[in-house]
Design a protein around this motif. Structure first.
Motif, mmCIF file in Angstrom:
data_model
loop_
_atom_site.group_PDB
_atom_site.id
_atom_site.type_symbol
_atom_site.label_atom_id
_atom_site.label_comp_id
_atom_site.label_asym_id
_atom_site.label_seq_id
_atom_site.Cartn_x
_atom_site.Cartn_y
_atom_site.Cartn_z
ATOM 1 N N PHE B 173 -5.893 2.355 5.665
ATOM 2 C CA PHE B 173 -6.286 1.037 5.151
ATOM 3 C C PHE B 173 -7.794 0.843 5.127
ATOM 4 C CE2 PHE B 173 -5.108 -0.412 9.587
ATOM 5 C CZ PHE B 173 -6.333 -0.928 9.972
ATOM 6 N N ARG B 192 -6.941 -2.404 -4.591
ATOM 7 C CA ARG B 192 -6.401 -3.683 -4.137
ATOM 8 C C ARG B 192 -4.887 -3.733 -4.346
ATOM 9 N NH1 ARG B 192 -9.019 -9.178 -5.799
ATOM 10 N NH2 ARG B 192 -8.738 -8.363 -7.874
ATOM 11 N N PHE B 195 -3.346 -1.749 -1.674
ATOM 12 C CA PHE B 195 -3.418 -2.467 -0.395
ATOM 13 C C PHE B 195 -2.319 -3.536 -0.343
ATOM 14 C CE2 PHE B 195 -7.054 -3.302 2.834
ATOM 15 C CZ PHE B 195 -6.141 -3.595 3.840
ATOM 16 N N HIS B 196 -2.161 -4.264 -1.453
ATOM 17 C CA HIS B 196 -1.136 -5.302 -1.497
ATOM 18 C C HIS B 196 0.259 -4.697 -1.355
ATOM 19 C CE1 HIS B 196 -3.637 -8.783 -3.445
ATOM 20 N NE2 HIS B 196 -4.061 -8.434 -2.244
ATOM 21 N N MET B 199 0.791 -3.788 2.241
ATOM 22 C CA MET B 199 1.030 -4.985 3.052
ATOM 23 C C MET B 199 2.404 -5.583 2.785
ATOM 24 S SD MET B 199 -0.506 -6.264 5.358
ATOM 25 C CE MET B 199 -1.884 -5.746 6.289
ATOM 26 N N THR B 238 -3.518 -9.109 3.768
ATOM 27 C CA THR B 238 -4.521 -8.149 3.328
ATOM 28 C C THR B 238 -5.918 -8.622 3.725
ATOM 29 O OG1 THR B 238 -3.124 -7.666 1.435
ATOM 30 C CG2 THR B 238 -5.366 -6.826 1.347
#
Ligand code: HEM
Ligand code: SF4
Lengths: 74, 408
Positions: B173, B192, B195-196, B199, B238
């Motif tokens: 991360f 992004r 990352f989303h 998460m 996030t």
């Protein structure tokens, strides 16, 4: 003895509705402020001592949402 | 919607800076002559830049400015990364969502909660300092990397514990964070999304295997509140993981650099770690200036400030770096003076978005520098300041921090 600002004792008031729970005041003047379980400000010492006055002043200035108001007592 | 038009003659952010610690001299000029001035963003769009302490504080507390935009398609873009790059949220729901976010998060990060974390933080730091010592002892020239061995793993471990994220995902991360905030490379948006997705999966897993952690609490709140969207849940998680490590990692690095340039302060800290460390950390918060962009808002109505009128939809950037060095607010503003009278800096922001993790960051920073002073009193940089490699990201910071020490 109470805190003196410009020679006068102080009364501390904090507006929990305005407070955003930053913890700034607790860090600056831990004897005078705390946070409750929701992180909202709690005033521990409504009438701080002269020794605490400078920290209380700094806490009022440092509050990011100006939730702390200092009243000069007559 | 934006009334402020583009003008190539304006100064463009980021302003080149002489080194990691000093700001571009242009900030001095702007603060003095044009505290609210039109600039060009790194993306080439127009924005206002606010540089003076007083205006930064009053406008950051001004509810007429927000993170959303009345017409987001036409909003000024700030940069090509995926961090503070443009408007976020919806103008209709921004306030409601923001209030909910703070209500859910502030208790978990309150000063009181953080006090209960001190023992765990100390334990972690002691372990990292042991590792630093081992690295030093094993190295032929006695050099160890304070970034890789302490500054990076500490905030990662702490935020992982609090959020309930596996620490073993730290490298993953943080590389996502770096790609998201990178000015170069062009895959910030992809990072992004990744990352989303990461998460989203993690939050989903908490439903079947809940823990005693912030993400579990957020998932529970989401399940109970039909108005709380999944998007928002993922965005908050996030944001927490990103903000919870990036900023603090950088600040440990910058703090070390500042102390290396202030040997008297270091000696005073070595002599009285507990007594000196709080003031030192506040001064690091005031002077530390990673990145060059500052905070971002959009005007939700016309706002008159001094001689300027910020129009509805205009982007407004706040240089908290410049505000924290405003000579009208701080005596000897460019100098590292931990014992200064003026305490109120804007290093954690100001107003309703004031940093939720401020008490956590302070807990980590204080314990880190007090421990370094106690255990490695002869600590110094092993290279010149200018030889330290800086990351090309929104949040700035160093790639490595070679240090050494002589036994004392
Ligand atoms: C030294 C380290 C840190 C620095 C310098 C820092 C700085 C800031 C600043 C300047 C803001 C205001 C943003 C704005 O007004 O637009 C902010 C907001 C925030 N920070 Fe931090 N931060 C740090 C550490 C942390 C940590 C450890 C966390 C983890 C919980 C965190 C979580 C947040 C969150 C969630 C917000 C958004 C608050 C809101 O929008 O209401 N920060 N931070
Ligand atoms: S400083 Fe202000 S916002 Fe922060 S906890 Fe105290 S009263 Fe609340």
């Amino acid at each position: 003895m109470s805190a003196v600002s410009a020679g006068r004792p102080l009364r501390v008031e904090a507006d929990a509705d305005v407070c955003v729970g930053s913890g700034q005041c607790v860090m600056t003047a831990p004897e005078v402020f705390d946070q409750d379980d929701d992180a909202s400000v709690v005033v521990l010492e409504e009438h701080p001592t002269a020794d605490q006055a400078a920290d209380v002043d700094a806490a009022a200035v440092g509050c990011p949402v100006q939730a702390i108001v200092l009243h000069e007592e007559p | 919607m934006t009334v402020l038009d583009a003008d190539p003659a304006r100064p463009q952010l980021p302003f080149g800076r002489p080194n990691l610690l000093d700001l571009a001299p242009l900030y001095d000029v702007l603060r003095r002559e044009a505290p609210i001035t039109a600039v060009t963003t790194p993306a080439g769009d127009p924005a206002w830049l606010v540089t003076r302490f007083e205006e930064v504080r009053s406008l950051l507390a001004d509810k007429r400015l927000g993170r959303s935009h009345p017409d987001p398609e036409n909003a000024s873009r700030i940069n090509t990364s995926a961090v503070l790059e443009g408007p976020s949220g919806d103008i209709e729901t921004e306030e409601r969502e923001h209030t909910r976010m703070r209500r859910l998060l502030t208790p978990a990060f309150s000063a009181k909660r953080m006090r209960t974390l001190e023992g765990r933080v100390q334990q972690l730091i002691d372990g990292y300092v042991d590792a630093l010592v081992a690295e030093h002892d094993a190295s032929p020239d006695g050099v160890a990397d304070l970034h890789a061995t302490l500054a990076f793993p500490l905030p990662v471990a702490v935020i992982c514990t609090l959020l309930g994220v596996p620490e073993s995902d730290g490298d993953y991360f943080s590389s996502l964070s770096e790609r998201m905030s990178s000015f170069t490379g062009g895959d910030a948006q992809a990072a992004r999304r990744e990352f989303h997705a990461y998460m989203g999966t993690l939050a989903e897993a908490k439903r079947t295997a809940p823990g005693e952690d912030v993400i579990t609490d957020l998932v529970r709140a989401y399940d109970e509140d039909p108005d709380f969207s999944h998007d928002e849940l993922v965005r908050i998680c996030t944001g927490l993981l990103f903000a919870g490590h990036e900023t603090t990692v950088n600040r440990i690095g910058l703090g070390t650099l500042m102390l290396s340039g202030a040997p008297d302060q270091w000696r005073a800290l070595v002599e009285d770690p507990e007594g000196r460390v709080n003031a030192l950390v506040e001064e690091m918060m005031r002077l530390g200036a990673p990145g060059d962009l500052g905070l971002l808002r959009y005007a939700h109505t016309d706002v008159e400030v001094g001689e300027e009128t910020i129009r509805t939809g205009d982007a407004v950037m706040f240089s908290i770096n410049a505000a924290n060095r405003d000579p009208e607010a701080f005596a000897d503003a460019e100098d590292f003076v931990p014992d200064r009278q003026e305490k109120a800096h804007v290093g954690f922001g100001h107003g309703g978005h004031f940093c939720i993790g401020a008490s956590l960051a302070r807990t980590e920073l204080r314990a880190t520098f007090a421990t370094l002073a106690r255990r490695l009193p002869g600590l110094r940089l092993a290279v010149a300041l200018d030889d330290i490699e800086v990351r090309e990201t929104v949040t700035g910071g160093v790639r490595s921090l070679p240090v050494t020490w002589t036994e004392q």
